[in-house]
Design a protein around this motif. Structure first.
Motif, short mmCIF file in Angstrom:
data_model
loop_
_atom_site.label_atom_id
_atom_site.label_comp_id
_atom_site.label_asym_id
_atom_site.label_seq_id
_atom_site.Cartn_x
_atom_site.Cartn_y
_atom_site.Cartn_z
N ALA A 129 87.71 -17.09 -16.18
CA ALA A 129 86.39 -17.12 -15.55
C ALA A 129 86.01 -18.53 -15.09
O ALA A 129 85.21 -18.68 -14.17
N ALA A 130 86.61 -19.55 -15.68
CA ALA A 130 86.33 -20.93 -15.29
C ALA A 130 87.18 -21.39 -14.10
O ALA A 130 86.95 -22.47 -13.57
N ASN A 131 88.13 -20.57 -13.65
CA ASN A 131 89.02 -20.96 -12.56
C ASN A 131 88.38 -20.58 -11.22
O ASN A 131 88.61 -19.51 -10.67
N GLU A 132 87.56 -21.48 -10.71
CA GLU A 132 86.81 -21.21 -9.48
C GLU A 132 87.71 -21.00 -8.27
O GLU A 132 87.42 -20.19 -7.40
N ARG A 133 88.81 -21.73 -8.19
CA ARG A 133 89.74 -21.60 -7.06
C ARG A 133 90.30 -20.17 -7.02
O ARG A 133 90.31 -19.52 -5.98
N SER A 134 90.76 -19.69 -8.15
CA SER A 134 91.33 -18.34 -8.22
C SER A 134 90.26 -17.27 -7.95
O SER A 134 90.49 -16.31 -7.22
N ARG A 135 89.09 -17.47 -8.51
CA ARG A 135 88.02 -16.50 -8.31
C ARG A 135 87.60 -16.42 -6.85
O ARG A 135 87.37 -15.33 -6.32
N ARG A 152 90.13 -19.75 -26.62
CA ARG A 152 89.52 -18.49 -26.18
C ARG A 152 89.23 -18.56 -24.69
O ARG A 152 88.76 -19.57 -24.18
N ARG A 153 89.51 -17.46 -23.99
CA ARG A 153 89.28 -17.42 -22.55
C ARG A 153 88.39 -16.24 -22.20
O ARG A 153 88.60 -15.12 -22.66
N SER A 163 93.73 -19.56 5.75
CA SER A 163 92.67 -20.53 5.48
C SER A 163 91.70 -19.97 4.46
O SER A 163 91.55 -18.79 4.31
N GLY A 164 91.08 -20.85 3.73
CA GLY A 164 90.14 -20.45 2.70
C GLY A 164 90.67 -20.84 1.34
O GLY A 164 91.72 -21.45 1.21
N PRO A 165 89.93 -20.51 0.26
CA PRO A 165 90.35 -20.89 -1.09
C PRO A 165 91.70 -20.30 -1.44
O PRO A 165 92.01 -19.17 -1.08
N LYS A 166 92.49 -21.06 -2.14
CA LYS A 166 93.81 -20.60 -2.55
C LYS A 166 93.84 -20.46 -4.06
O LYS A 166 93.31 -21.29 -4.77
N ALA A 167 94.48 -19.39 -4.53
CA ALA A 167 94.64 -19.20 -5.98
C ALA A 167 95.89 -19.89 -6.44
O ALA A 167 96.77 -20.18 -5.69
#
Length: 156
Positions: free
Chosen positions: A93-99, A123-124, A152-156
């Protein structure tokens, strides 16, 4: 098995070998060079559901469209060849790029708090996304369009 695969070559090998029994892994290649990995996980044929995950890419593969193409190919196989009804994705949930990358094509379903232990016991919270068979035609168009535009755009 939960090991820090990035800790050493030995740890990576241990993790990679563990994937043989829990996942259907695929290498991600960029210009013929292996630069990442993604898998089918938690396959439940009786429910016609699978997860796509355990994805990682070397930083030099970011922005190449490799991850977008991998997701397109795995989703296409899942829906068009295997007849799945649902494909799930989860990420830290903290991985903004992946989200941000997942949100471009998959439906956000919520956050499972303290969902799993990672990185040696941390814990995740996991953010869950999905694509269902009804969504697939539109999702396929979105992913193909991203590839045509150079992803183009965010990459995971």
């Amino acid at each position: 098995m939960r090991v820090r695969a990035d800790a050493s070559r030995k740890a990576f090998h241990e993790w990679f070998e563990s994937m043989r029994t829990t996942a259907l892994p695929f290498a991600t290649l960029v210009d013929g060079v292996p630069l990442g990995h993604t898998s089918y996980l938690n396959v439940r044929p009786e429910d016609r559901v699978a997860e796509i995950g355990n994805t990682w890419l070397a930083s030099r593969a970011w922005g190449t469209g490799a991850n977008t193409e991998a997701k397109l190919l795995l989703l296409e196989h899942a829906f068009e060849n295997e007849g799945l009804l649902r494909v799930e994705f989860k990420t830290d949930a903290a991985n903004e790029r992946s989200r941000a990358a997942l949100a471009q094509f998959a439906e956000f379903e919520g956050v499972f708090r303290k969902h799993m232990l990672v990185r040696g016991g941390e814990r995740r919270d996991s953010a869950w996304y999905s694509v269902i068979d009804d969504d697939w035609p539109a999702v396929k168009t979105v992913l193909r369009s991203r590839l045509e535009r150079g992803a183009s755009g965010p990459k995971a």
